[in-house]
Design a protein around this motif. Structure first.
Motif, PDB file in Angstrom:
ATOM      1  N   SER A  14       0.810  -1.222   0.000  1.00 55.83           N
ATOM      2  CA  SER A  14       0.000   0.000   0.000  1.00 55.83           C
ATOM      3  C   SER A  14       0.838   1.264   0.000  1.00 55.83           C
ATOM      4  CB  SER A  14      -0.889   0.038   1.250  1.00 55.83           C
ATOM      5  OG  SER A  14      -1.688  -1.099   1.337  1.00 55.83           O
ATOM      6  N   THR A  62       0.524   4.013  -2.906  1.00 56.30           N
ATOM      7  CA  THR A  62      -0.809   4.624  -2.863  1.00 56.30           C
ATOM      8  C   THR A  62      -0.934   5.538  -1.651  1.00 56.30           C
ATOM      9  OG1 THR A  62      -1.769   2.703  -3.962  1.00 56.30           O
ATOM     10  CG2 THR A  62      -3.280   4.132  -2.755  1.00 56.30           C
ATOM     11  N   ASP A  63      -0.469   5.070  -0.499  1.00 58.56           N
ATOM     12  CA  ASP A  63      -0.544   5.875   0.722  1.00 58.56           C
ATOM     13  C   ASP A  63       0.288   7.146   0.590  1.00 58.56           C
ATOM     14  OD1 ASP A  63      -2.153   3.926   1.809  1.00 58.56           O
ATOM     15  OD2 ASP A  63      -0.605   3.094   3.117  1.00 58.56           O
ATOM     16  N   CYS A  68      -1.524   9.568  -1.637  1.00 52.99           N
ATOM     17  CA  CYS A  68      -2.644  10.128  -0.883  1.00 52.99           C
ATOM     18  C   CYS A  68      -2.149  11.208   0.083  1.00 52.99           C
ATOM     19  CB  CYS A  68      -3.368   9.012  -0.134  1.00 52.99           C
ATOM     20  SG  CYS A  68      -4.712   9.602   0.909  1.00 52.99           S
ATOM     21  N   ASN A  69      -1.047  10.923   0.782  1.00 53.39           N
ATOM     22  CA  ASN A  69      -0.512  11.896   1.727  1.00 53.39           C
ATOM     23  C   ASN A  69       0.032  13.132   1.014  1.00 53.39           C
ATOM     24  OD1 ASN A  69      -1.253  10.128   3.686  1.00 53.39           O
ATOM     25  ND2 ASN A  69       0.807   9.569   4.297  1.00 53.39           N
ATOM     26  N   MET A 123      -1.384  14.356  -1.549  1.00 57.24           N
ATOM     27  CA  MET A 123      -2.610  15.129  -1.790  1.00 57.24           C
ATOM     28  C   MET A 123      -2.973  15.959  -0.553  1.00 57.24           C
ATOM     29  SD  MET A 123      -5.053  12.471  -3.809  1.00 57.24           S
ATOM     30  CE  MET A 123      -4.462  11.565  -5.198  1.00 57.24           C
ATOM     31  N   HIS A 124      -2.840  15.348   0.628  1.00 60.06           N
ATOM     32  CA  HIS A 124      -3.102  16.091   1.868  1.00 60.06           C
ATOM     33  C   HIS A 124      -2.127  17.253   2.020  1.00 60.06           C
ATOM     34  CE1 HIS A 124      -6.172  13.420   3.374  1.00 60.06           C
ATOM     35  NE2 HIS A 124      -5.374  12.363   3.266  1.00 60.06           N
TER      36      HIS A 124
END
Length: 172
Positions: free
Chosen positions: A118, A121-122, A125-126, A128-129
């Motif tokens: 993961s 992907t993680d 995603c982070n 994006m944050h």
């Protein structure tokens, strides 16, 4: 968590190092300054701090898992996986680029505690944050990354393209 004698010795050794640095106000400040000192030392001696840090992260995780391994710089991606199916590499830099990303991903895994399946992907995603919090448009950055990737894997000479002039020096 059971702490091995080896890890306890390492912890004690670093505690001694922190006490030698009495000119800083707190242990946290001493740690931060020692890490900055390590970065300056690496610069002065031609070493790459981030590669060393990624190796240290792997070493740390291996010690926690009681899994002794050699954390020396691993062979390049193409050495371990071959080059079949990989896109063109006109500059001969894409193995290095993949290696840099590997070190970043390893550091992320060690900090976030995510599993390898993961991790990418993680991390995305982070990012994006992070983009939300810095006012950066993630999709624009992703489009730029795709453009860079396209130029870096294009089999033709893009030296005269305006895109390539923008990219020179951005990934070093």
């Amino acid at each position: 968590m059971k702490v091995s004698t080896h890890i306890a010795r390492r912890t004690m050794r670093f505690g001694h190092i922190l006490t030698w640095c009495k000119d800083w106000s707190s242990d946290q400040q001493r740690l931060i300054d020692l890490l900055a000192d390590a970065m300056h030392w690496c610069d002065a001696h031609g070493e790459d701090f981030h590669i060393s840090f990624a190796q240290a992260c792997r070493h740390y995780v291996n010690e926690l898992n009681d899994d002794p391994q050699d954390e020396c710089r691993p062979p390049s991606f193409s050495q371990t996986h071959g080059t079949d199916g990989l896109p063109s590499d006109p500059e001969g830099m894409n193995d290095s680029r993949a290696d840099w990303a590997t070190y970043g991903l390893e550091a992320f895994i060690s900090q976030a505690g995510t599993d390898r399946e993961s991790a990418m992907t993680d991390l995305l995603c982070n990012l994006m944050h992070l983009a939300d919090r810095t006012g950066t448009h993630f999709e624009d950055e992703l489009d730029r990354a795709r453009m860079h990737y396209s130029c870096e894997t294009s089999p033709h000479d893009n030296s005269d393209s305006p895109t390539n002039h923008t990219m020179k020096g951005t990934d070093q």
